[in-house]
Motif scaffolding. Structure first.
Motif, PDB file in Angstrom:
ATOM      1  N   SER A 119     -21.764  33.460 -59.841  1.00 55.82           N
ATOM      2  CA  SER A 119     -22.440  33.825 -58.589  1.00 55.82           C
ATOM      3  C   SER A 119     -23.230  35.109 -58.837  1.00 55.82           C
ATOM      4  O   SER A 119     -23.085  35.736 -59.881  1.00 55.82           O
ATOM      5  CB  SER A 119     -21.413  34.051 -57.471  1.00 55.82           C
ATOM      6  OG  SER A 119     -20.540  35.095 -57.838  1.00 55.82           O
TER       7      SER A 119
ATOM      8  N   GLN B 108     -22.196  26.491 -53.335  1.00 61.89           N
ATOM      9  CA  GLN B 108     -22.402  26.617 -54.784  1.00 61.89           C
ATOM     10  C   GLN B 108     -21.525  27.736 -55.349  1.00 61.89           C
ATOM     11  O   GLN B 108     -20.951  27.603 -56.427  1.00 61.89           O
ATOM     12  CB  GLN B 108     -23.877  26.888 -55.089  1.00 61.89           C
ATOM     13  CG  GLN B 108     -24.753  25.655 -54.881  1.00 61.89           C
ATOM     14  CD  GLN B 108     -26.213  25.967 -54.691  1.00 61.89           C
ATOM     15  OE1 GLN B 108     -26.633  27.120 -54.803  1.00 61.89           O
ATOM     16  NE2 GLN B 108     -27.002  24.954 -54.383  1.00 61.89           N
ATOM     17  N   GLY B 109     -21.414  28.835 -54.603  1.00 59.55           N
ATOM     18  CA  GLY B 109     -20.550  29.936 -55.023  1.00 59.55           C
ATOM     19  C   GLY B 109     -19.093  29.513 -55.126  1.00 59.55           C
ATOM     20  O   GLY B 109     -18.352  29.988 -55.979  1.00 59.55           O
TER      21      GLY B 109
ATOM     22  N   SER C 237     -21.697  38.696 -53.659  1.00 55.89           N
ATOM     23  CA  SER C 237     -21.178  38.684 -55.013  1.00 55.89           C
ATOM     24  C   SER C 237     -19.668  38.865 -55.005  1.00 55.89           C
ATOM     25  O   SER C 237     -19.072  39.151 -56.016  1.00 55.89           O
ATOM     26  CB  SER C 237     -21.844  39.770 -55.853  1.00 55.89           C
ATOM     27  OG  SER C 237     -21.799  40.985 -55.169  1.00 55.89           O
TER      28      SER C 237
ATOM     29  N   SER D 133     -23.412  29.263 -50.272  1.00 57.36           N
ATOM     30  CA  SER D 133     -21.964  29.436 -50.105  1.00 57.36           C
ATOM     31  C   SER D 133     -21.202  28.364 -50.878  1.00 57.36           C
ATOM     32  O   SER D 133     -20.299  28.672 -51.648  1.00 57.36           O
ATOM     33  CB  SER D 133     -21.561  29.323 -48.630  1.00 57.36           C
ATOM     34  OG  SER D 133     -22.052  30.387 -47.920  1.00 57.36           O
TER      35      SER D 133
END
Lengths: 399, 77
Positions: free
Chosen positions: B63, B56-57, B70, B54
């Motif tokens: 992503s 990192q997105g 996505s 989460s």
């Protein structure tokens, strides 16, 4: 002799009864059709970050943020009269964060309403696996709610195994229908809006994604997977409280195109080396029509100290190019059609490393039979643009 | 130009790896899958990684292709 015979007969009868109880699926169809609890998982994490390029203040200012997340999921299953396995999942997640940059939506407040928020995200899933045919159908619904954002999602997928059961193909369609509350920076508001509880407008943001994956067993120690997504986003893709300062000193709301096409392609390979080491690898190439291209490489090496206890160091490298609409503080000009100073869309690379420990003893964690697994993991993340973060996560499994 | 070169080189390289690996497959019987069935051999993200994916997105411009989300959610901070 008669006593010995009777004792042996009784012992056999008792063992036979226990064997029948232990393998209900083979002998009693009625037992196998009951809904049973597969597992319950709790994932908790604490995340903290720091940096000096907050998008709320136009690419300058504190990015300090703390987030506590808890995700709870339950999985149940049963077999139907045609021996198909139905799996039902319920997941509920709750995040609570405090954010220095969100607090700066109102530049004059010591602590504004937006400095903290809670996000709740429940989801439901169902899948039906035909073990004879090697096929699985699945459906899912999800929702995510926070003060300025509402999201509803749905997905459907189909999987089919190859004839020899060594490969599996999956196709998945997903959609997210979102509403963004148009919370502007305070100095750009008109009509006297001042803070929390005001009647903000909203805008739609929709995401449609198609995913394909194929996994293959190569030999007794190696398995691989290919993943490909095609993601189309439409609607309001900016965030309304992100400021952009032009080179003439004027302040504006971030403005991004209303369409974005993303293509990520991924590859996984997991290899069991000897009896104690597992090498888990992942690579992803990503490209989109905003000009972001990225590469992600990830390696994790679980070391089995005993069959039930492992230590897993990991390392992840990420690099991306900047979106063509990004520029730092006071660089954009009035001639720009689209503008953004969010450093998450800047050119950078990042390193993420840490380790995890995993306990899964046969008699249960801490001797508690149903507490089947405990995993604890820590990671440190750094970007080369002066942003860093730490995350500690815990997963407890009840079975 | 550089992006084009990466794309041009990457796709054939991935196809070559795929062909090489898939062509070297051997049939593995169920009773030989004890290592493949190990929980840490799963071709999926670990549950404990859920919140890492989460953030990192949110903190990165890309992503997807990891069987995760996505889209949806804003990552406002």
């Amino acid at each position: 002799m008669k006593k010995i015979f009777l004792t042996a007969a009784m012992a056999f009868a008792l063992l036979h009864t226990q064997a029948q109880t232990a393998t209900p699926k083979e002998n009693t169809g009625f037992e196998s059709r009951k809904l049973k609890l597969d597992e319950i998982n709790l994932v908790s994490s604490y995340y903290t970050q720091n940096g000096n390029n907050a998008a709320v203040t136009g690419g300058i200012g504190s990015q300090k943020l703390n987030d506590i997340a808890n995700v709870f999921d339950v999985k149940l299953s049963k077999y139907d009269s045609k021996s198909r396995k139905h799996t039902f999942g319920l997941e509920v997640g709750i995040d609570h964060y405090t954010s220095a940059s969100s607090d700066m939506i109102d530049l004059h407040a010591n602590s504004s309403a937006s400095h903290a928020d809670t996000r709740i995200y429940p989801s439901l899933s169902w899948s039906m696996e035909n073990e004879k045919k090697g096929t699985t159908w699945a459906l899912g619904l999800s929702s995510s709610s926070e003060f300025d954002y509402q999201s509803f999602g749905g997905n459907v997928s189909f999987s089919a195994k190859t004839k020899d059961r060594s490969g599996e193909f999956t196709a998945k369609l997903q959609t997210y229908l979102d509403q963004v509350k148009l919370v502007q920076p305070i100095e750009l508001r008109t009509g006297g809006l001042t803070g929390h509880g005001e009647n903000y407008g909203s805008a739609a943001r929709n995401t449609f994604a198609g995913s394909l994956s194929y996994s293959q067993i190569i030999n007794q120690n190696l398995q691989i997977m290919f993943l490909a997504d095609l993601v189309q986003q439409n609607g309001y893709l900016s965030l309304p409280f992100h400021r952009v300062y032009f080179n003439d000193g004027s302040v504006h709301q971030e403005n991004l195109p209303d369409s974005r096409l993303k293509i990520p392609l991924g590859f996984r390979a997991n290899y069991f080396l000897g009896d104690r080491f597992i090498i888990r690898t992942y690579y992803r190439f990503y490209t989109d029509n905003w000009g972001v291209n990225s590469h992600t490489a990830d390696i994790e090496v679980p070391i089995k100290v005993t069959p039930f206890f492992s230590i897993s160091p990991f390392y992840r490298y990420y690099t991306q190019s900047a979106a063509k609409y990004f520029a730092p503080y006071q660089v954009h000009t009035a001639a720009d059609q689209y503008y953004n100073s969010n450093y998450d869309l800047a050119k950078f690379n990042s390193n993420f490393y840490g380790a995890g420990i995993r306990f899964a003893p046969p008699k249960g964690v801490f001797g508690l039979q149903h507490l089947s697994m405990l995993e604890l993991r820590y990671g440190h993340y750094t970007k080369n643009i002066n942003m860093n973060s730490d995350i500690v996560s815990l997963n407890i499994k009840y079975k | 130009m550089r992006r084009r070169n990466i794309k041009n080189g990457l796709v054939p390289a991935m196809i070559a790896v795929a062909v090489l690996l898939v062509s070297s497959c051997t049939t593995v019987k169920e009773y030989q899958k004890n290592k493949l069935n190990d929980a840490e051999m799963a071709l999926a993200n670990r549950k404990v990684e859920k919140t890492e994916l989460s953030f990192q997105g949110y903190r990165e411009g890309s992503s997807g292709a990891n069987a995760g989300k996505s889209g949806g959610g804003c990552g406002c901070n």
